[in-house]
Design an enzyme around this catalytic site. Structure first.
Site, PDB file in Angstrom:
ATOM      1  N   GLU A  63      -2.461  -4.266   6.690  1.00  0.00           N
ATOM      2  CA  GLU A  63      -3.728  -5.345   6.894  1.00  0.00           C
ATOM      3  C   GLU A  63      -3.756  -6.705   6.082  1.00  0.00           C
ATOM      4  OE1 GLU A  63      -4.011  -2.148   6.725  1.00  0.00           O
ATOM      5  OE2 GLU A  63      -5.460  -1.440   5.032  1.00  0.00           O
TER       6      GLU A  63
ATOM      7  N   HIS B 212      -9.965  -3.805   9.530  1.00  0.00           N
ATOM      8  CA  HIS B 212      -9.715  -3.776   8.314  1.00  0.00           C
ATOM      9  C   HIS B 212      -9.833  -4.682   7.588  1.00  0.00           C
ATOM     10  CE1 HIS B 212      -8.005   0.094   7.533  1.00  0.00           C
ATOM     11  NE2 HIS B 212      -6.667  -0.317   8.401  1.00  0.00           N
TER      12      HIS B 212
ATOM     13  N   GLY C 244       2.906   2.321  10.565  1.00  0.00           N
ATOM     14  CA  GLY C 244       2.421   1.531  12.479  1.00  0.00           C
ATOM     15  C   GLY C 244       2.215  -0.153  11.814  1.00  0.00           C
ATOM     16  N   ALA C 245       1.059  -0.401  10.990  1.00  0.00           N
ATOM     17  CA  ALA C 245       1.154  -2.026  10.544  1.00  0.00           C
ATOM     18  C   ALA C 245       0.393  -1.669   8.834  1.00  0.00           C
ATOM     19  CB  ALA C 245       0.471  -2.171  11.500  1.00  0.00           C
TER      20      ALA C 245
ATOM     21  N   HIS D 244      -6.761  -2.334  14.819  1.00  0.00           N
ATOM     22  CA  HIS D 244      -6.540  -1.596  13.619  1.00  0.00           C
ATOM     23  C   HIS D 244      -6.351  -2.528  12.099  1.00  0.00           C
ATOM     24  CE1 HIS D 244      -7.275   2.114  11.276  1.00  0.00           C
ATOM     25  NE2 HIS D 244      -5.938   1.199  10.434  1.00  0.00           N
ATOM     26  N   GLU D 245      -5.798  -3.399  12.766  1.00  0.00           N
ATOM     27  CA  GLU D 245      -5.464  -3.663  11.250  1.00  0.00           C
ATOM     28  C   GLU D 245      -6.448  -5.491  11.030  1.00  0.00           C
ATOM     29  OE1 GLU D 245      -3.756  -2.393   9.598  1.00  0.00           O
ATOM     30  OE2 GLU D 245      -2.810  -0.944  10.903  1.00  0.00           O
TER      31      GLU D 245
ATOM     32  N   GLU E 151       1.286  -0.950   0.239  1.00  0.00           N
ATOM     33  CA  GLU E 151       0.180   0.066   0.209  1.00  0.00           C
ATOM     34  C   GLU E 151       0.904   1.469   0.487  1.00  0.00           C
ATOM     35  OE1 GLU E 151      -3.070   0.526   3.556  1.00  0.00           O
ATOM     36  OE2 GLU E 151      -3.498   2.080   2.155  1.00  0.00           O
TER      37      GLU E 151
ATOM     38  N   GLU F  94      -9.992   3.995   6.359  1.00  0.00           N
ATOM     39  CA  GLU F  94      -9.296   4.598   7.627  1.00  0.00           C
ATOM     40  C   GLU F  94     -10.052   5.125   8.089  1.00  0.00           C
ATOM     41  OE1 GLU F  94      -6.716   3.373   8.167  1.00  0.00           O
ATOM     42  OE2 GLU F  94      -5.776   2.050   6.301  1.00  0.00           O
TER      43      GLU F  94
HETATM   44  N1  TRP Z   1      -3.245   0.812   5.665  1.00  0.00           N
HETATM   45  C1  TRP Z   1      -2.268   1.256   7.080  1.00  0.00           C
HETATM   46  C2  TRP Z   1      -2.928   1.501   8.193  1.00  0.00           C
HETATM   47  O1  TRP Z   1      -3.337   2.402   8.247  1.00  0.00           O
HETATM   48  C3  TRP Z   1      -1.189   2.358   6.404  1.00  0.00           C
HETATM   49  C4  TRP Z   1      -0.032   1.536   5.446  1.00  0.00           C
HETATM   50  C5  TRP Z   1       1.351   0.911   6.760  1.00  0.00           C
HETATM   51  C6  TRP Z   1       0.998   2.611   4.898  1.00  0.00           C
HETATM   52  N2  TRP Z   1       2.030   0.769   6.141  1.00  0.00           N
HETATM   53  C7  TRP Z   1       1.574   2.445   4.909  1.00  0.00           C
HETATM   54  C8  TRP Z   1       0.359   3.846   3.902  1.00  0.00           C
HETATM   55  C9  TRP Z   1       3.139   2.559   3.871  1.00  0.00           C
HETATM   56  C10 TRP Z   1       1.219   3.810   2.848  1.00  0.00           C
HETATM   57  C11 TRP Z   1       2.023   3.137   3.023  1.00  0.00           C
HETATM   58  O2  TRP Z   1      -2.733   0.520   9.042  1.00  0.00           O
HETATM   59 ZN    ZN Z   2      -5.182   1.626   7.971  1.00  0.00          ZN
END
Ligand code: TRP
Ligand code: ZN
Length: 875
Positions: A270, A307, A267-268, A303-304, A127, A326
């Protein structure tokens, strides 16, 4: 930039230009032959023409790829063109099998996007548009395909080979390598693809779903870290259970895997069935993690996981719709944390983020609606506005509909859009159709940027026995939008008797009135029956992400602090009382007037601090002043020195005034060091807040060293160090040294130490930060290290970042020049404080502009920085 070789300028994409793709991909078969510098990727896709345009070429996105071969239906295909960003294939049949071989270099990938190495492991981050760094593809979220992935790698170095879905086969090769085949039954967009290969310790457990299905849960951590994984596992199980109970949503695969990696931009992530996490949001044990870290792990794991439905089963049609997944998922994780922990304290922390950094973003050159209209680099739009304000917009719908109708809306949303890529409009339509609530005007929250201000006036008519409230809303023009319209703003209020503080029922003409007023016009009046003068509590629970102007007296605020029935309103009244005096004191400081704080202010706080009916965690919040950044947002021209001085002055006044109570709190509260219940966390927070104030009093500061020596967990260790740091105690160096001696091998723990170096209020801070860059635990390639040292300095040490000799700005420029090539995403987040130059006095504006221009002149400026710098310099 050289005049001859004028580089092509990055182009914006527009939301309204959305077009459905000409082709879709229904199935993908991936094969990875993993190697540090030469990884071979073979992608075999079933492609279908879906538009009526028979001659349309197939345009596949690709970045930093070496193209090895293209074939169609098993035959080599040469009818194509390709450049740096795209592969275009011509004269294709309506349905065919496309096979593309590419080569990539994971070890050279310091941008941490696509396939890269984190330490000894391979991992991916796709992503938003990272999949195109793996193979040429329709790398857009409205192309949903079934994935099969075969991973091949050395068996010794990479005993674990992971991808999305279920493991369906595995085997060994003769040359010491082995392979695993994965199959994900759920169609998904490419951004949810993941692959991990490495050697890990694994924590295994399981979860039985509401329909009795067994799900295997696996958390992969670096060898030796198994004792830091149980909290993540418990959080995952809690999240799975909570989503069933509150939202009726059940997990849909037989396995759920989480991998913790040290090198991660956010952060992480999904990814379906295989979440990849920044190790910061997985690893926690009492020795290494603070209470806040524990809560952070719980929130991000939740959160993850959430998703899986809001993001994966129902994804986004295009990236302009990012808040669809989000904003909604942040709302869900906030509710999860609030249901498991203290709802008011969670709300307060969310509100602090909106009022501080989100409002600041709204007022910056990067201002954008929660559903942006134009984007150059999508990574720049994973913002507080899309996430946190996006969540506030969902929360307002929840407020307008109520839990029951909101859940009916969620069910309709899932029923209509499961398995598809949807839009924000689809979500609002489901909410309104299921509830019968008209959200036509409300939808403007998706398209209008900026922070509305509510100007409220009130009057009491003794003759008519009526209380009148007049509300005027106004949104100032923002960098991206000059015209603003009236929004539908839910305004939650409560009335209290002015003399006694007793609650007054909300009635109008004898009828009871809903406490949430619908503010829909530019100016609107509301009348309430009252037999005597009242005090109004406005925007209770922060019912809308707006600022408020209402002329409260100190007495009225003191009354609300004491008597409001909502604990949130009590906290908020305390913040408003502080805000009044901070503004006054800043003006006094600027005028050279001696500062003084009325005794009654400290006294109003003391009533709350000594109120035993309140949760310790809430009292701790009341004692916490708004940050320097939040205060900065209240002024047209930010005076960093005045704000820092006034904030320190108020803290010193409070410390003196509250001394006896602080001592009692500090000594009476004795939460067990190994107790991580919400009650114990709250007690530690209050006790440690008391310590931070006591540290400001020479006769009491000795407790800081004692606290450090007796600390039985990281929360207490950090509390002592933080207190020593901000009170500039002479023991600071010694505590810092002892911490570094113990933890220098552990980057994640050392981040706390780097953060204290960055926020050091001492004169030699910057020189020190420069020196610390050569600490063995520091690594410019690791985003966590960069954020904790450099990020904390530029964001949370305004006095030195904004030093009048420009040294803070130059320090940032040097870091950005390095990161612009190494990791543009991290660079782009770090530059934010510099974009806000227009808010400062003339000399600082000049220096900050110079710094931006210096960066604009780089000849290899990444799209990420280009977009932000251009906006900042343009306006
Ligand atoms: N979808 C992820 C979240 O909100 C966000 C995310 C994780 C992300 N790594 C990324 C967005 C790298 C852009 C680039 O949990
Ligand atoms: Zn997210």
């Amino acid at each position: 930039m050289s005049a001859s070789a004028k580089v092509e300028q990055p182009q914006a994409k527009f939301r309204l230009d959305y077009q459905a793709p000409d082709f879709t991909i229904t199935d993908v078969d991936l094969e990875f032959d993993l190697d540090d510098q030469h990884t071979l990727v073979q992608a075999t896709s079933k492609v279908k023409r879906v538009s009526s345009q028979q001659d349309a070429a197939l345009c596949l996105a690709g970045e930093s790829l070496k193209l090895l071969s293209v074939s169609v239906n098993g035959e080599l295909w040469s009818d194509y063109q390709h450049d740096e960003h795209e592969l275009r294939l011509f004269h294709l049949p309506d349905e065919f099998e496309l096979c593309i071989q590419t080569e990539i270099n994971p070890s050279a990938n310091t941008a941490l996007e696509g396939l890269y190495k984190s330490g000894d492991a391979f991992c991916t981050q796709c992503e938003a548009e990272g999949f195109r760094r793996i193979t040429y593809f329709l790398d857009r979220p409205d192309v949903l395909a079934r994935y099969q992935t075969r991973v091949i790698a050395d068996a010794k170095q990479y005993p674990f080979l992971l991808s999305n879905g279920n493991k369906i086969d595995e085997g060994v090769l003769t040359d010491g390598r082995h392979w695993v085949q994965w199959q994900d039954p759920h169609p998904k967009p490419s951004y949810l693809f993941a692959l991990v290969a490495g050697d890990f310790d694994v924590l295994r457990d399981q979860f039985t779903t509401m329909n009795g299905r067994q799900v295997a849960l696996e958390i992969f951590v670096d060898k030796g870290n198994l004792d830091r994984a149980p909290h993540a596992m418990a959080s995952l199980q809690n999240a799975m259970k909570w989503d069933e109970e509150r939202f009726g949503l059940e997990y849909d695969l037989d396995i759920y895997m989480i991998v913790a990696v040290d090198f991660f931009n956010m952060g992480a992530m999904e990814n379906k069935g295989l979440n990849v996490f920044n190790s910061k949001f997985v690893l926690a044990n009492p020795q290494t993690a603070t209470d806040d870290d524990y809560l952070g792990v719980e929130a991000v794991i939740g959160h993850e996981y959430f998703h899986n439905w809001t993001g994966n089963r129902i994804t986004c049609r295009d990236w302009f719709q990012l808040s669809l997944k989000e904003g909604l998922t942040v709302f869900r994780d906030q509710e999860f944390s609030s249901d498991l922990g203290d709802r008011t304290v969670n709300r307060i922390n969310n509100v602090r983020i909106i009022r501080g950094p989100q409002f600041a973003e709204d007022a910056s050159p990067m201002s954008h609606p929660i559903r942006p209209d134009q984007v150059i680099e999508m990574n720049n739009f994973y913002t507080l506005t899309v996430y946190e304000k996006g969540s506030e917009v969902i929360r307002m719908m929840h407020t307008l509909l109520g839990e029951e109708k909101f859940q009916a809306g969620m069910r309709l949303y899932v029923e209509r859009h499961d398995g598809t890529a949807a839009t924000c409009d689809d979500f609002v339509a489901a909410m309104s159709d299921a509830s019968g609530v008209d959200l036509t005007q409300f939808k403007l929250w998706y398209s209008q940027s900026g922070t509305p201000n509510l100007m409220v006036t009130s009057s009491y008519d003794a003759q008519q026995q009526q209380f009148n409230l007049t509300v005027t809303q106004q949104t100032k023009p923002t960098a991206d939008q000059s015209e603003k319209v009236a929004l539908h703003i839910p305004l939650r209020i409560a009335l209290y008797d002015q003399k006694t503080g007793a609650p007054v029922a909300l009635m109008s003409q004898g009828q009871s009135v809903d406490p949430v007023l619908n503010v829909t016009q530019e100016t609107q009046s509301f009348q309430f029956d009252c037999t005597s003068p009242v005090i109004v509590s406005l925007l209770d629970d922060f019912s809308a992400p707006v600022t408020l102007s209402y002329d409260y007296s100190d007495d009225d605020l003191a009354m609300l602090m004491r008597h409001a029935t909502s604990p949130y309103a009590r906290w908020d009244a305390s913040q408003q009382l502080l805000a009044k005096h901070v503004r006054r004191l800043v003006a006094d400081y600027q005028a050279g007037v001696e500062l003084s704080l009325p005794y009654t202010v400290g006294q109003s706080f003391l009533h709350i601090i000594e109120d035993e009916s309140l949760a310790p965690a809430l009292i701790a919040e009341v004692m916490t002043l708004p940050s320097e950044n939040e205060i900065a947002g209240w002024f047209d021209v930010i005076d960093v020195d005045a704000i820092a001085h006034v904030r320190r002055f108020i803290r010193a006044c409070f410390a003196q005034h509250w001394e006896t109570t602080l001592q009692a709190l500090y000594h009476d509260l004795q939460p067990a060091a190994d107790d991580f219940s919400h009650q114990a966390i709250g007690e530690r927070c209050l006790k440690n807040n008391a310590l931070a104030y006591l540290a400001l009093l020479p006769a009491n500061s000795k407790w800081v060293e004692v606290h450090f020596e007796q600390a039985g967990n990281m929360t207490d260790t950090m509390a002592a160090m933080t207190a020593a740091n901000s009170a500039m105690l002479s023991c600071r160096e010694q505590l810092m040294q002892s911490f570094s001696d113990r933890w220098q091998q552990d980057g994640l723990v050392m981040d706390k130490w780097f953060m204290l170096q960055g926020t050091n209020p001492a004169q030699n801070c910057l020189a020190n930060v420069e020196a610390v860059k050569s600490h063995p635990a520091f690594d410019m390639k690791n985003p966590n290290r960069v954020r904790s040292l450099i990020g904390s300095f530029v964001n949370n040490n305004p006095v030195y970042f904004h030093a009048l000799d420009g040294s803070g700005y130059q320090f940032l420029v040097e870091a950005l020049i390095q990161l612009n090539t190494a990791n543009p995403q991290v660079a782009s987040r770090l530059i934010d404080p510099l974009l806000k130059y227009r808010r400062y006095d003339e000399p600082r504006q000049v220096l900050m502009r110079q710094a931006l221009e210096q960066l604009a002149g780089l000849d290899n400026l990444a799209k990420d920085l280009f977009e932000k710098i251009n906006k900042a310099l343009d306006v």
